[in-house]
Design an enzyme around this catalytic site. Sequence first.
Site, mmCIF file in Angstrom:
data_model
loop_
_atom_site.group_PDB
_atom_site.id
_atom_site.type_symbol
_atom_site.label_atom_id
_atom_site.label_comp_id
_atom_site.label_asym_id
_atom_site.label_seq_id
_atom_site.Cartn_x
_atom_site.Cartn_y
_atom_site.Cartn_z
ATOM 1 N N HIS A 112 8.998 -28.410 2.335
ATOM 2 C CA HIS A 112 7.748 -29.050 1.902
ATOM 3 C C HIS A 112 7.261 -28.501 0.561
ATOM 4 O O HIS A 112 6.083 -28.573 0.242
ATOM 5 C CB HIS A 112 6.677 -28.885 2.984
ATOM 6 C CG HIS A 112 7.124 -29.430 4.303
ATOM 7 N ND1 HIS A 112 7.242 -30.770 4.563
ATOM 8 C CD2 HIS A 112 7.545 -28.785 5.423
ATOM 9 C CE1 HIS A 112 7.689 -30.944 5.792
ATOM 10 N NE2 HIS A 112 7.890 -29.765 6.329
ATOM 11 N N ARG A 167 -4.903 8.005 -0.692
ATOM 12 C CA ARG A 167 -6.103 7.178 -0.630
ATOM 13 C C ARG A 167 -6.474 6.588 -1.985
ATOM 14 O O ARG A 167 -7.246 5.640 -2.055
ATOM 15 C CB ARG A 167 -7.283 7.991 -0.098
ATOM 16 C CG ARG A 167 -7.081 8.568 1.306
ATOM 17 C CD ARG A 167 -8.288 9.385 1.705
ATOM 18 N NE ARG A 167 -9.450 8.540 1.794
ATOM 19 C CZ ARG A 167 -9.822 7.899 2.907
ATOM 20 N NH1 ARG A 167 -9.102 8.033 3.988
ATOM 21 N NH2 ARG A 167 -10.880 7.119 2.919
ATOM 22 N N GLU A 208 5.774 -10.089 6.533
ATOM 23 C CA GLU A 208 5.690 -8.625 6.378
ATOM 24 C C GLU A 208 6.773 -8.112 5.430
ATOM 25 O O GLU A 208 6.526 -7.263 4.573
ATOM 26 C CB GLU A 208 5.790 -7.939 7.747
ATOM 27 C CG GLU A 208 5.796 -6.432 7.729
ATOM 28 C CD GLU A 208 4.582 -5.783 7.077
ATOM 29 O OE1 GLU A 208 4.639 -4.589 6.789
ATOM 30 O OE2 GLU A 208 3.584 -6.502 6.809
ATOM 31 N N LYS A 267 -4.266 3.575 0.553
ATOM 32 C CA LYS A 267 -3.892 3.476 1.967
ATOM 33 C C LYS A 267 -4.970 2.822 2.819
ATOM 34 O O LYS A 267 -4.686 2.047 3.730
ATOM 35 C CB LYS A 267 -3.581 4.870 2.515
ATOM 36 C CG LYS A 267 -3.111 4.888 3.940
ATOM 37 C CD LYS A 267 -1.785 4.184 4.082
ATOM 38 C CE LYS A 267 -1.261 4.077 5.482
ATOM 39 N NZ LYS A 267 -0.121 3.195 5.602
ATOM 40 N N LYS A 280 6.060 -6.024 1.984
ATOM 41 C CA LYS A 280 6.636 -4.704 1.692
ATOM 42 C C LYS A 280 7.304 -4.705 0.312
ATOM 43 O O LYS A 280 7.116 -3.811 -0.493
ATOM 44 C CB LYS A 280 7.652 -4.306 2.771
ATOM 45 C CG LYS A 280 7.007 -3.968 4.123
ATOM 46 C CD LYS A 280 6.318 -2.650 4.175
ATOM 47 C CE LYS A 280 4.842 -2.688 3.918
ATOM 48 N NZ LYS A 280 3.926 -3.196 4.887
ATOM 49 N N CYS A 294 -11.215 6.246 -2.209
ATOM 50 C CA CYS A 294 -10.944 7.517 -2.874
ATOM 51 C C CYS A 294 -10.782 8.595 -1.819
ATOM 52 O O CYS A 294 -11.015 8.364 -0.644
ATOM 53 C CB CYS A 294 -12.101 7.854 -3.807
ATOM 54 S SG CYS A 294 -12.483 6.523 -4.947
ATOM 55 N N GLU A 341 4.551 -4.948 -2.473
ATOM 56 C CA GLU A 341 3.646 -3.819 -2.723
ATOM 57 C C GLU A 341 4.338 -2.572 -3.233
ATOM 58 O O GLU A 341 3.706 -1.740 -3.886
ATOM 59 C CB GLU A 341 2.795 -3.528 -1.491
ATOM 60 C CG GLU A 341 3.486 -3.061 -0.268
ATOM 61 C CD GLU A 341 2.486 -2.842 0.873
ATOM 62 O OE1 GLU A 341 2.822 -3.155 2.015
ATOM 63 O OE2 GLU A 341 1.374 -2.370 0.595
ATOM 64 N N TRP A 398 -9.614 5.867 -6.626
ATOM 65 C CA TRP A 398 -9.069 4.505 -6.701
ATOM 66 C C TRP A 398 -10.173 3.701 -7.366
ATOM 67 O O TRP A 398 -11.215 3.455 -6.769
ATOM 68 C CB TRP A 398 -8.772 3.952 -5.310
ATOM 69 C CG TRP A 398 -8.000 2.670 -5.355
ATOM 70 C CD1 TRP A 398 -6.636 2.515 -5.320
ATOM 71 C CD2 TRP A 398 -8.515 1.335 -5.443
ATOM 72 N NE1 TRP A 398 -6.298 1.178 -5.391
ATOM 73 C CE2 TRP A 398 -7.434 0.438 -5.472
ATOM 74 C CE3 TRP A 398 -9.810 0.806 -5.504
ATOM 75 C CZ2 TRP A 398 -7.595 -0.946 -5.559
ATOM 76 C CZ3 TRP A 398 -9.972 -0.571 -5.602
ATOM 77 C CH2 TRP A 398 -8.860 -1.422 -5.620
ATOM 78 N N ASN A 450 -16.948 8.339 -2.448
ATOM 79 C CA ASN A 450 -15.946 7.354 -2.019
ATOM 80 C C ASN A 450 -16.714 6.140 -1.514
ATOM 81 O O ASN A 450 -17.469 6.255 -0.548
ATOM 82 C CB ASN A 450 -15.071 7.923 -0.899
ATOM 83 C CG ASN A 450 -14.207 6.840 -0.270
ATOM 84 O OD1 ASN A 450 -13.875 5.846 -0.918
ATOM 85 N ND2 ASN A 450 -13.882 7.010 1.001
ATOM 86 N N GLY A 451 -16.576 5.018 -2.187
ATOM 87 C CA GLY A 451 -17.322 3.827 -1.767
ATOM 88 C C GLY A 451 -17.808 3.051 -2.976
ATOM 89 O O GLY A 451 -17.304 3.240 -4.086
HETATM 90 C C1 AGP Z 1 0.206 -2.470 4.112
HETATM 91 O O1 AGP Z 1 1.390 -1.897 3.765
HETATM 92 C C2 AGP Z 1 -0.886 -2.202 3.208
HETATM 93 N N1 AGP Z 1 -1.113 -0.824 3.057
HETATM 94 C C3 AGP Z 1 -2.159 -2.959 3.533
HETATM 95 O O2 AGP Z 1 -1.877 -4.326 3.523
HETATM 96 C C4 AGP Z 1 -2.808 -2.611 4.888
HETATM 97 O O3 AGP Z 1 -2.051 -3.121 5.928
HETATM 98 C C5 AGP Z 1 -4.205 -3.229 4.929
HETATM 99 O O4 AGP Z 1 -4.963 -2.653 3.904
HETATM 100 C C6 AGP Z 1 -4.886 -3.024 6.277
HETATM 101 O O5 AGP Z 1 -5.073 -1.662 6.496
HETATM 102 P P1 AGP Z 1 -5.521 -1.166 7.962
HETATM 103 O O6 AGP Z 1 -4.439 -1.520 8.911
HETATM 104 O O7 AGP Z 1 -5.691 0.317 7.789
HETATM 105 O O8 AGP Z 1 -6.812 -1.858 8.281
#
Ligand code: AGP
Length: 611
Positions: A507, A27, A484, A606, A488, A2, A491, A73, A99-100
Amino acid sequence: MCGIVAYIGDRTAFPILMKGLQRLEYRGYDSAGISLFNGGAKTYKCQGKVKDLQHLTNNQDVSGTVGMGHTRWATHGEPSDNNAHPHASMYGKFYVVHNGIIENYAHLKKELIQRGYSFVSETDTEVLANLIENIYLEEKVTAELAVRLALTRVVGAYGLVIVCADIPDALIAARKGSPLVIGVGEKEYFLASDAIPIVEYTDEVIYLQDEEVALISRDGLDLKTLNNDSISPHVEKINLSIDRIDKNGYNHFMLKEIHEQPSTITDTFRGRMAADESKFFLGGIMDVLPKLMGAKRIVMIACGTSWHAALVGEYLFERYARIPVEVEYASEFRYRNPIVYEDDLIIAISQSGETADTLAAIRQVKGSGATILGICNVAGSSLSRETHAGVYTHAGIEIGVASTKAFTSQITVLTMMALLLGSKRKTLSQDDYAMLIHEMAQIPAKIEEVLQKESKIKAIASIYKDVTNTFYMGRGLLFPVALEGALKLKEISYIHAEGYPAAEMKHGPIALIDEKMPVIALAIDDSSYDKMVSNIQEVKSRKGKVIALVTRGDKVIGKMADHIIEIPKCHEAVSPLLAVIPLQLLSYHIAVMRGCDVDQPRNLAKSVTVE
Ligand code: AGP
């Protein structure tokens, strides 16, 4: 995950809180709320985004020079008006933003119910508010002491701002595991989960440490541990300019950050690549260089996109430094009771530096005697404080939830480290070292060239925006890039996508190939080119649609694939830095065409500061 903001001073708190929440919305963004204290408390909160909260507060009394805010969040209790923060205790003595995660909240809640407490939300945070109030009223202690006593009973992670209704001209802040920054002004303080909402008011900050509690009034700040030991605050300067956190005319932060990569990679090089390209210099790891040189094994720990960067690092360190590398998902590594030797080198990679699983994994190996390095993008973050040494990626603030420029800066740092170590360990010849540095130095300009292809990539996106599944395939250094690319797309467009080592397709996954399945094939002119050509033929012979990433001037694949995207010729070792750019743009344009909220994809945040 959060975002928390708070203010105490002589200015009107409301605009500061609302702007702060907008800046922290990456966040978490499923509900938001504020409380203002001005001869009594006024709380406004609702499910939805900060703009919905703005709407809710229109024509309302938003006066007051003390306040707190939260963008959520959800962890405990689905997004709803009731579960939104701030939470008040039952008798209205305490207001809390958190937050937590309070892991033992159910046990504490049961206890409080037996003491006559009732609850209006499903959150762990309301349990904490009531626990603090119960101690405050039952044990007749000060508000600050009630908070400390309550927190000694809490298991879990927290970044907290609390106001006691009996002393509305003070904020109580506490932290354990989740980040909290205090901006120091002239008879005023700005609190936030990170420095972004603070920079426009002050460049002097205090990073609250684990198990620290601050009592803040206009006249000053009193810092203590949970055990009542006084601490003198460590004020630091932050060099963060406000223009780095605006969209600068782009429609989304993600698109801005994709287009920033030529300059962010140049920033990652800054002061680390000799002008004559003869060597790399990484000041942050020089003190532990002997440990690096003597490392018997490297264990890279990360999550998500950072984990993909680690996979690229694995290829580079094994190829150029000849040190065996293991790449670990932090969340699995931390619970596997891993075997770690003192001559191991641990490299923890994290954009935010606050990812709970990655932090827990490095704390897990602290006692092993191994050297722990961090690769991180946020100065002052927990990871940068809990590692023996490290390298900042200098990619600048990354606000788009989907990581882009941080990924290429992480790979840039890993490449510099692998080549530096290779030259020091003499497993890489000086000629090859100089050649590869030169290749690296060309990358920003070559990325500029790839970015010029955006309109072509957008055209391909418009053809495939309605698919339901997609495959990405690559070999060697481009296998992690395939992963990757798939992440992308998943997500931000919510299309199911998988990345695979191209040879693995036979396979099993190839069973899914038909005329409705697009396959993105990373087939540049490198050591596995011929193999990729056959893999593309295998897909085409099952009517799959192939979007091939090729080296400019490729004469073969153009005849086989349905679409080709050309990138400039480059050495294999630096190819991940170029090959990922079209994949970032493809996922971006598909998501925009599907009307998705690109910067704040559903269900994501994030920085994942809870398990
Ligand atoms: C990537 O686009 C995502 N936001 C997520 O997978 C991110 O890479 C992951 O949460 C790790 O975050 P960090 O690099 O801040 O540790």
